[in-house]
Structures are given as C-alpha cells and as structure tokens.
Design a protein around this motif. Structure first.
Motif, PDB file in Angstrom:
ATOM      1  N   VAL A 201      -1.977  17.383 -11.530  1.00 10.51           N
ATOM      2  CA  VAL A 201      -1.603  15.978 -11.020  1.00 10.51           C
ATOM      3  C   VAL A 201      -0.527  16.108 -10.253  1.00 10.51           C
ATOM      4  CG1 VAL A 201      -0.930  14.050 -11.971  1.00 10.51           C
ATOM      5  CG2 VAL A 201      -2.774  15.135 -13.324  1.00 10.51           C
ATOM      6  N   GLN A 202      -0.647  15.303  -9.138  1.00  8.68           N
ATOM      7  CA  GLN A 202       0.533  15.462  -8.269  1.00  8.68           C
ATOM      8  C   GLN A 202       1.145  14.183  -8.063  1.00  8.68           C
ATOM      9  OE1 GLN A 202       1.481  18.156  -6.528  1.00  8.68           O
ATOM     10  NE2 GLN A 202      -0.565  19.491  -6.947  1.00  8.68           N
ATOM     11  N   TRP A 203       2.361  14.262  -8.014  1.00  6.93           N
ATOM     12  CA  TRP A 203       3.391  13.135  -8.030  1.00  6.93           C
ATOM     13  C   TRP A 203       4.134  12.939  -6.603  1.00  6.93           C
ATOM     14  CZ3 TRP A 203       2.808   9.808 -12.041  1.00  6.93           C
ATOM     15  CH2 TRP A 203       2.108  10.468 -13.475  1.00  6.93           C
ATOM     16  N   CYS A 204       4.180  11.668  -6.194  1.00 15.69           N
ATOM     17  CA  CYS A 204       5.024  11.801  -5.013  1.00 15.69           C
ATOM     18  C   CYS A 204       6.530  11.956  -5.416  1.00 15.69           C
ATOM     19  CB  CYS A 204       5.106  10.417  -4.373  1.00 15.69           C
ATOM     20  SG  CYS A 204       6.215   9.868  -2.849  1.00 15.69           S
ATOM     21  N   PRO A 205       7.353  12.926  -4.391  1.00 12.82           N
ATOM     22  CA  PRO A 205       8.717  13.237  -4.709  1.00 12.82           C
ATOM     23  C   PRO A 205       9.660  12.014  -4.681  1.00 12.82           C
ATOM     24  CG  PRO A 205       7.745  14.464  -3.088  1.00 12.82           C
ATOM     25  CD  PRO A 205       6.575  13.643  -3.700  1.00 12.82           C
TER      26      PRO A 205
ATOM     27  N   VAL B  91      -5.767  18.464   1.275  1.00 12.64           N
ATOM     28  CA  VAL B  91      -5.511  19.995   1.385  1.00 12.64           C
ATOM     29  C   VAL B  91      -5.660  20.713   2.423  1.00 12.64           C
ATOM     30  CG1 VAL B  91      -5.698  22.003  -0.083  1.00 12.64           C
ATOM     31  CG2 VAL B  91      -5.645  19.650  -1.140  1.00 12.64           C
ATOM     32  N   LEU B  92      -7.097  20.808   2.926  1.00 11.83           N
ATOM     33  CA  LEU B  92      -7.416  21.306   3.965  1.00 11.83           C
ATOM     34  C   LEU B  92      -7.491  20.840   5.418  1.00 11.83           C
ATOM     35  CD1 LEU B  92     -10.539  23.057   2.183  1.00 11.83           C
ATOM     36  CD2 LEU B  92      -8.252  24.086   2.650  1.00 11.83           C
ATOM     37  N   ARG B  93      -7.373  19.546   5.463  1.00 11.06           N
ATOM     38  CA  ARG B  93      -7.612  18.663   6.640  1.00 11.06           C
ATOM     39  C   ARG B  93      -6.061  18.579   7.596  1.00 11.06           C
ATOM     40  NH1 ARG B  93     -10.100  15.905   2.761  1.00 11.06           N
ATOM     41  NH2 ARG B  93      -8.449  14.356   2.683  1.00 11.06           N
ATOM     42  N   ALA B  94      -4.977  18.434   6.946  1.00 15.56           N
ATOM     43  CA  ALA B  94      -3.635  18.396   7.706  1.00 15.56           C
ATOM     44  C   ALA B  94      -2.567  19.060   6.962  1.00 15.56           C
ATOM     45  CB  ALA B  94      -3.567  16.706   7.685  1.00 15.56           C
ATOM     46  N   TYR B  95      -1.747  19.180   7.695  1.00 17.81           N
ATOM     47  CA  TYR B  95      -0.403  20.029   7.304  1.00 17.81           C
ATOM     48  C   TYR B  95       0.371  18.827   6.864  1.00 17.81           C
ATOM     49  CZ  TYR B  95       4.153  22.109   7.529  1.00 17.81           C
ATOM     50  OH  TYR B  95       5.394  22.731   7.432  1.00 17.81           O
ATOM     51  N   SER B  96       0.504  17.829   6.929  1.00 12.29           N
ATOM     52  CA  SER B  96       1.428  16.675   6.410  1.00 12.29           C
ATOM     53  C   SER B  96       0.645  15.306   6.566  1.00 12.29           C
ATOM     54  CB  SER B  96       2.818  16.526   7.376  1.00 12.29           C
ATOM     55  OG  SER B  96       2.342  15.962   8.597  1.00 12.29           O
ATOM     56  N   PHE B  97       1.092  14.675   5.580  1.00 10.79           N
ATOM     57  CA  PHE B  97       0.673  13.324   5.326  1.00 10.79           C
ATOM     58  C   PHE B  97       1.450  12.359   4.681  1.00 10.79           C
ATOM     59  CE2 PHE B  97       0.050  15.820   1.523  1.00 10.79           C
ATOM     60  CZ  PHE B  97       0.316  14.957   0.512  1.00 10.79           C
ATOM     61  N   SER B  98       1.079  11.250   4.719  1.00 15.31           N
ATOM     62  CA  SER B  98       2.165  10.048   4.226  1.00 15.31           C
ATOM     63  C   SER B  98       1.808   9.652   2.691  1.00 15.31           C
ATOM     64  CB  SER B  98       2.257   8.903   5.137  1.00 15.31           C
ATOM     65  OG  SER B  98       2.680   9.390   6.262  1.00 15.31           O
TER      66      SER B  98
ATOM     67  N   ALA C 124       6.264   7.474   2.396  1.00 17.43           N
ATOM     68  CA  ALA C 124       7.287   8.840   2.675  1.00 17.43           C
ATOM     69  C   ALA C 124       6.364   9.742   3.522  1.00 17.43           C
ATOM     70  CB  ALA C 124       7.857   9.240   1.392  1.00 17.43           C
ATOM     71  N   PRO C 125       6.887  10.605   4.329  1.00 15.20           N
ATOM     72  CA  PRO C 125       6.455  11.789   4.772  1.00 15.20           C
ATOM     73  C   PRO C 125       6.367  12.825   3.975  1.00 15.20           C
ATOM     74  CG  PRO C 125       8.424  11.488   5.905  1.00 15.20           C
ATOM     75  CD  PRO C 125       8.244  10.441   4.848  1.00 15.20           C
ATOM     76  N   LEU C 126       5.098  13.467   3.459  1.00 15.60           N
ATOM     77  CA  LEU C 126       4.815  14.244   2.634  1.00 15.60           C
ATOM     78  C   LEU C 126       4.217  15.740   3.254  1.00 15.60           C
ATOM     79  CD1 LEU C 126       3.720  12.348  -0.463  1.00 15.60           C
ATOM     80  CD2 LEU C 126       5.936  13.227   0.114  1.00 15.60           C
ATOM     81  N   ARG C 127       4.240  16.872   2.681  1.00 22.00           N
ATOM     82  CA  ARG C 127       3.579  17.949   3.057  1.00 22.00           C
ATOM     83  C   ARG C 127       3.166  19.194   1.692  1.00 22.00           C
ATOM     84  NH1 ARG C 127       7.922  22.029   6.170  1.00 22.00           N
ATOM     85  NH2 ARG C 127       9.261  22.331   4.442  1.00 22.00           N
ATOM     86  N   LEU C 128       2.315  19.661   1.973  1.00 25.63           N
ATOM     87  CA  LEU C 128       1.800  20.711   0.896  1.00 25.63           C
ATOM     88  C   LEU C 128       3.005  22.061   1.341  1.00 25.63           C
ATOM     89  CD1 LEU C 128      -2.032  20.676   0.732  1.00 25.63           C
ATOM     90  CD2 LEU C 128      -0.239  19.697  -0.790  1.00 25.63           C
ATOM     91  N   ALA C 129       3.795  22.283  -0.053  1.00 26.12           N
ATOM     92  CA  ALA C 129       4.804  23.512   0.285  1.00 26.12           C
ATOM     93  C   ALA C 129       3.826  24.635   0.418  1.00 26.12           C
ATOM     94  CB  ALA C 129       5.375  23.502  -1.241  1.00 26.12           C
ATOM     95  N   ALA C 130       4.318  25.658   1.464  1.00 26.26           N
ATOM     96  CA  ALA C 130       3.960  26.882   1.503  1.00 26.26           C
ATOM     97  C   ALA C 130       3.918  27.779   0.326  1.00 26.26           C
ATOM     98  CB  ALA C 130       4.979  27.434   2.698  1.00 26.26           C
ATOM     99  N   ARG C 131       2.818  28.535   0.023  1.00 30.12           N
ATOM    100  CA  ARG C 131       2.830  29.050  -1.307  1.00 30.12           C
ATOM    101  C   ARG C 131       2.638  30.708  -0.962  1.00 30.12           C
ATOM    102  NH1 ARG C 131      -1.913  26.992  -4.038  1.00 30.12           N
ATOM    103  NH2 ARG C 131      -3.073  27.572  -2.066  1.00 30.12           N
TER     104      ARG C 131
END
Length: 115
Positions: free
Chosen positions: A5-9, A22-29, A35-42
């Motif tokens: 489950v993901q929560w907006c920070p 997850v696979l379509r964009a580097y960042s999203f809102s 708020a501008p969000l992104r998936l953290a590099a892992r």
C-alpha cells in the motif's frame, strides 16, 4: 496493513495502485493534492553487480569458455538486469514513493564575465 500500500508523502492519503505509473513515467502527481511525486531509485548498483556476477557464474558452470562465455554472459546479464531482477526486487523491496525535488536549482550563476 499491506506492505504494498502506497501513501502520498505530502497529504497522507492512500494512493490507488492504478494511479501509480510504475513502468510508464518517471514522475507523476498525487491525484488528491497534486503534489509532484516520483518512485525512489532502488538499489541500482546492487542490481547491476548481482546480475553481472550471477550471469558470469551460471555461464561458467554451464561449461562455456572463451568468446562464447563472454557472449552468453552478456545475454544472460541483459536478461537478468532488464527483466528478472526488477520483478524479483518488487517482491523483496517494493518501490517507495517520495516527493519529487524541484527541477529549478537555488544556485544562480552569473552569465557575464568576471570583473
């Protein structure tokens, strides 16, 4: 609570899985607060090194030597790094959502010559 489950920070609301690209964009809102969000590099370094080492070991144990070893190891590395390791890493350590930093740097460099 599920670990997937993901929560907006920013606003703390639960993000639906279909709203996280997850696979379509580097960042999203965030669909709720904008708020501008992104998936953290892992673990990219560990993923790269692990795929390369595992590919070389398996290729060597299968009996390939010389140029064939190199070519098959490269093909195995690409297969592991691009397809298998992201899938497996998603189960072990799912991606975290973080606020996207602003693209505008606070540093201002002068455009003219020094005096």
């Amino acid at each position: 609570m599920s670990r997937y489950v993901q929560w907006c920070p920013s606003c703390g609301t639960r993000l639906p899985p279909d709203k996280i690209p997850v696979l379509r964009a580097y960042s999203f809102s965030c669909p709720f607060c904008g708020a501008p969000l992104r998936l953290a590099a892992r673990h990219e370094g560990a993923r790269l090194a692990g795929s390369l080492i595992l590919s070389l070991i398996v290729t060597f144990l299968l009996g390939f030597r010389g140029l064939t070893l190199v070519l098959v190891a490269i093909a195995g590395f690409l297969l592991l790094y691009l397809f298998i390791s992201p899938f497996m890493l998603g189960f072990v350590d799912p991606a975290k959502i973080e606020l996207r930093p602003p693209t505008d740097s606070p540093l201002r460099f002068p455009t003219g010559p020094r005096e």
